[in-house]
Enzyme design. Structure first.
Site, short mmCIF file in Angstrom:
data_model
loop_
_atom_site.label_atom_id
_atom_site.label_comp_id
_atom_site.label_asym_id
_atom_site.label_seq_id
_atom_site.Cartn_x
_atom_site.Cartn_y
_atom_site.Cartn_z
N ARG A 64 0.83 -1.21 0.00
CA ARG A 64 0.00 0.00 0.00
C ARG A 64 0.86 1.26 0.00
O ARG A 64 0.54 2.26 -0.66
CB ARG A 64 -0.92 -0.01 1.23
CG ARG A 64 -1.90 1.17 1.29
CD ARG A 64 -2.88 0.97 2.45
NE ARG A 64 -3.91 1.98 2.47
CZ ARG A 64 -3.91 3.06 3.26
NH1 ARG A 64 -2.88 3.24 4.10
NH2 ARG A 64 -4.89 3.94 3.23
N HIS A 68 0.53 4.25 -2.65
CA HIS A 68 0.21 5.62 -2.28
C HIS A 68 1.34 6.58 -2.64
O HIS A 68 1.10 7.79 -2.77
CB HIS A 68 -0.12 5.70 -0.79
CG HIS A 68 -1.51 5.27 -0.48
ND1 HIS A 68 -2.37 6.01 0.33
CD2 HIS A 68 -2.23 4.19 -0.88
CE1 HIS A 68 -3.54 5.40 0.42
NE2 HIS A 68 -3.47 4.29 -0.31
N ASN A 96 -4.42 8.94 3.85
CA ASN A 96 -3.19 8.49 4.50
C ASN A 96 -3.19 8.64 6.01
O ASN A 96 -2.50 7.89 6.72
CB ASN A 96 -1.99 9.29 3.96
CG ASN A 96 -1.64 8.96 2.52
OD1 ASN A 96 -1.88 7.86 2.06
ND2 ASN A 96 -1.09 9.94 1.81
N HIS A 195 -5.92 -6.44 -1.51
CA HIS A 195 -6.73 -6.52 -0.30
C HIS A 195 -6.99 -7.96 0.12
O HIS A 195 -7.76 -8.21 1.05
CB HIS A 195 -8.06 -5.78 -0.49
CG HIS A 195 -7.90 -4.29 -0.44
ND1 HIS A 195 -8.98 -3.43 -0.50
CD2 HIS A 195 -6.80 -3.50 -0.31
CE1 HIS A 195 -8.54 -2.18 -0.43
NE2 HIS A 195 -7.22 -2.20 -0.32
#
Length: 324
Positions: A64, A68, A96, A195
């Protein structure tokens, strides 16, 4: 006239050569550190494996973190910068805030690499390698990581606010968001498959488990036990994104979507009568197809607007820009 034509040809050839050199310079390469730091990748892998052996959830956090980073002004490690008098950290963006994890793991890996090759390997490249190593550590696919990124000297909070996906996004918004980064709908569904590991906080799925109609009743009822209806009660309580095999990288995330057991609204929207239903079904039926597509999508994502050549810098520590 003939001499003039030759001069024009020579000028054109020289300009073309410069263009080709600039293009090559901007391209990433899997062998970028072979001569300058040949043990870089093995050193990073050892550090990442140690962190995940202590906390399996860290694998999801590292994937992740790379994601990001790349979605905000390209893969340049801007996500790692802390706020200063001149920098406003991207970590304060809603997508975030209180959820970004793993910066310490990247910093540890950077320290190890700096000890053998000072000033050579960028934090941006360490993020990319760490994401691949994290996937492999929990049974996921591997891929060849392209290297040669440099680190940014600034962060971009405004872009983090606007460019990072939200758990409340509609399918059309998600597809558009990824398309803006030259990733198609199939890439988006494949990357969402990360996920299959990791956890989410109660505040991100509260609305879904109490008010959604496209959710398995028993699944929702069980989740309510750990996520009170009234905020801020239990806001930070965690639930696995994949209840079947929460610590293993597999295709059960997609099985959950077909069974209406997606934890986040932005998960379940991928199988909701829209254009991505067929992709979810395909991944449910073929783990190998999902693994292959996930690896390909990660390579594409890692190539979003990399800072290369003489731009940016190689940070000595990942959380701060080098002082002059």
């Amino acid at each position: 006239m003939e001499g003039l034509s030759i001069m024009k040809y020579q000028y054109f050839s020289f300009a073309l050569l410069l263009l080709l050199l600039a293009t090559c310079k901007a391209q990433l390469s899997s062998t970028f550190y072979d001569n300058t730091c040949p043990n870089a990748l093995s050193t990073i892998q050892t550090s990442i494996n140690a962190a995940i052996s202590q906390e399996t959830r860290m694998a999801a956090s590292l994937i992740r973190l790379h994601f990001h980073d790349c979605f905000v002004q390209g893969c340049d490690a801007s996500i790692l910068l802390e706020s200063t008098d001149t920098i406003t950290s991207e970590k304060s963006a809603p997508q975030n805030s209180n959820s970004i994890r793993g910066e310490n793991v990247i910093e540890d890996a950077k320290t190890q690499v700096e000890s053998i090759c000072p000033g050579v390997v960028s934090c941006a490249d360490i993020l990319a390698v760490a994401a691949r190593d994290a996937s492999v550590a929990v049974g996921g696919p591997s891929w060849t990581v392209m290297l040669g990124r440099r680190d940014s000297t600034t962060a971009n909070l405004a872009a983090a606010n606007s460019d990072l996906p939200r758990f409340t996004d509609t399918l059309r918004e998600l597809i558009g968001n990824f398309s803006n980064k030259n990733l198609n709908a199939r890439d988006m569904v494949a990357l969402s498959g990360s996920h299959t590991i990791g956890q989410a906080q109660c505040f991100t799925f509260r609305e879904r488990i109490y008010n959604a109609t496209d959710i398995d009743a028993a699944f929702a009822s069980n989740l309510r036990n750990g996520c009170p209806q009234t905020s801020p009660n239990g806001n930070s309580n965690l639930a696995p994104l994949d209840t079947l095999t929460p610590n293993s990288f597999d295709n059960n995330y997609f099985t959950n979507l077909v069974d209406q057991k997606g934890l986040l609204a932005s998960d379940q929207i991928l199988f909701s009568g829209g254009e991505t239903d067929s992709i979810v079904t395909e991944y449910t039926n073929s783990a190998s197809t999902f693994n292959s597509d996930f690896a390909s999508a990660m390579v594409k994502m890692g190539n979003i607007e990399p800072t290369t050549g003489s731009a940016g810098q190689i940070r000595r520590i990942c959380s701060a820009v080098n002082s002059s």
